[in-house]
Design a protein around this motif. Structure first.
Motif, PDB file in Angstrom:
ATOM      1  N   LEU A 238       0.845  -1.191   0.000  1.00 48.39           N
ATOM      2  CA  LEU A 238       0.000   0.000   0.000  1.00 48.39           C
ATOM      3  C   LEU A 238       0.883   1.244   0.000  1.00 48.39           C
ATOM      4  O   LEU A 238       1.610   1.496   0.954  1.00 48.39           O
ATOM      5  N   MET A 239       0.823   1.996  -1.081  1.00 44.29           N
ATOM      6  CA  MET A 239       1.548   3.254  -1.183  1.00 44.29           C
ATOM      7  C   MET A 239       0.561   4.396  -1.094  1.00 44.29           C
ATOM      8  O   MET A 239      -0.437   4.422  -1.814  1.00 44.29           O
TER       9      MET A 239
ATOM     10  N   GLY B 205       3.016  13.845  -2.439  1.00 43.86           N
ATOM     11  CA  GLY B 205       3.905  13.547  -3.556  1.00 43.86           C
ATOM     12  C   GLY B 205       4.904  12.456  -3.260  1.00 43.86           C
ATOM     13  O   GLY B 205       5.552  12.467  -2.212  1.00 43.86           O
ATOM     14  N   ILE B 206       5.019  11.478  -4.169  1.00 44.80           N
ATOM     15  CA  ILE B 206       5.989  10.403  -4.031  1.00 44.80           C
ATOM     16  C   ILE B 206       6.359   9.920  -5.427  1.00 44.80           C
ATOM     17  O   ILE B 206       5.533   9.958  -6.343  1.00 44.80           O
TER      18      ILE B 206
ATOM     19  N   ILE C 224      -6.960   4.294  -4.732  1.00 50.35           N
ATOM     20  CA  ILE C 224      -7.888   4.783  -3.711  1.00 50.35           C
ATOM     21  C   ILE C 224      -7.725   6.296  -3.614  1.00 50.35           C
ATOM     22  O   ILE C 224      -6.660   6.791  -3.251  1.00 50.35           O
ATOM     23  N   ALA C 225      -8.771   7.017  -3.947  1.00 50.93           N
ATOM     24  CA  ALA C 225      -8.719   8.478  -3.853  1.00 50.93           C
ATOM     25  C   ALA C 225      -8.823   8.891  -2.386  1.00 50.93           C
ATOM     26  O   ALA C 225      -9.716   8.451  -1.662  1.00 50.93           O
TER      27      ALA C 225
ATOM     28  N   ALA D  40       3.639   7.741   2.177  1.00 50.89           N
ATOM     29  CA  ALA D  40       3.984   6.596   3.014  1.00 50.89           C
ATOM     30  C   ALA D  40       3.933   5.322   2.188  1.00 50.89           C
ATOM     31  O   ALA D  40       3.343   5.278   1.107  1.00 50.89           O
ATOM     32  N   PHE D  41       4.557   4.277   2.719  1.00 49.85           N
ATOM     33  CA  PHE D  41       4.518   2.958   2.079  1.00 49.85           C
ATOM     34  C   PHE D  41       4.555   1.893   3.164  1.00 49.85           C
ATOM     35  O   PHE D  41       5.269   2.018   4.164  1.00 49.85           O
ATOM     36  N   ARG D  42       3.758   0.816   2.949  1.00 52.39           N
ATOM     37  CA  ARG D  42       3.761  -0.295   3.897  1.00 52.39           C
ATOM     38  C   ARG D  42       3.423  -1.588   3.172  1.00 52.39           C
ATOM     39  O   ARG D  42       2.563  -1.608   2.299  1.00 52.39           O
TER      40      ARG D  42
END
Length: 232
Positions: A19-20, A25-26, A47-48, A59-61
């Motif tokens: 999930l990012m 901004g990424i 996902i908006a 974030a990222f997980r």
């Protein structure tokens, strides 16, 4: 393999979710682990973010162990859900749910739903009957809201993605332009300009960069679904 400008590097394997959260901004890349390439089977969902979360920190997980159960010959894996709905699923910032349903042969299930959510179903492989409507891969079936259960049946192996969530209730709906999910009031062109400016000034992805096409003169509107099942 996921790589991003936050320094994350994660190989995703079957049954997992990456999930990012783009937030303000990424930059990221999705690469094959092998230089020789190969076949990839995956689902990418956008996902908006609601208005209050649109400019949050990126974030990222990785979620290697997702909650799952079985019923009526179907295995059900919860891909994403609000923590209050399903702990251990990929955490999101608005009320929604994503389910991965799979059967290896004839099966039947009645899936409990949240009546206030809108839902839609997509068959990835095989064929299924959803509320007595036959569905094959490539068609998104919009189910509307006010449903408390959903009947799914199949006669052979099948895989289905079921998604649902609370309508945003915003005056201006969300549209999609390549890597941007702006509000219609912002204009897709404006979001595209922001994106192109952001990738010029960084952050940088470790992989070759793709260039967003110009959106001058392009007018986008929210997409229309191909089929809708009558509410029960």
């Amino acid at each position: 393999m996921h790589r991003d400008s936050l320094g994350n590097e994660q190989l995703i394997t079957p049954g997992q979710v990456n999930l990012m959260t783009a937030g303000r901004g990424i930059a990221h890349a999705e690469d094959s682990e092998s230089a020789a390439g190969g076949r990839l089977h995956a689902v990418q969902l956008w996902i908006a973010l609601p208005d209050g979360e649109r400019h949050r920190a990126p974030a990222f997980r990785n979620y290697p162990h997702l909650p799952s159960s079985s019923s009526g010959g179907f295995s059900v894996r919860v891909l994403a859900a609000a923590p209050s709905v399903t702990p251990r699923a990929a955490e999101v910032y608005s009320p929604l749910v994503g389910l991965d349903l799979a059967a290896s042969g004839p099966a039947r299930i009645s899936v409990p739903l949240t009546a206030s959510f809108e839902h839609a179903a997509l068959v990835l492989s095989g064929a299924a009957s959803i509320e007595d409507e036959a569905l094959t891969p490539g068609t998104l079936l919009y189910l509307g809201s006010a449903r408390e259960r959903l009947a799914l049946t199949c006669e052979a192996a099948v895989r289905i993605i079921l998604v649902g969530g609370a309508p945003f209730g915003e005056t201006h709906p969300v549209v999609v332009e390549l890597r941007c999910t702006p509000r219609a009031r912002d204009g897709a062109g404006g979001a595209g300009l922001e994106y192109r400016a952001a990738i010029r000034r960084g952050p940088r992805s470790p992989s070759p960069r793709l260039t967003a096409p110009e959106a001058t003169g392009l007018h986008l509107r929210p997409g229309q679904v191909r089929k809708r099942a009558a509410s029960t």
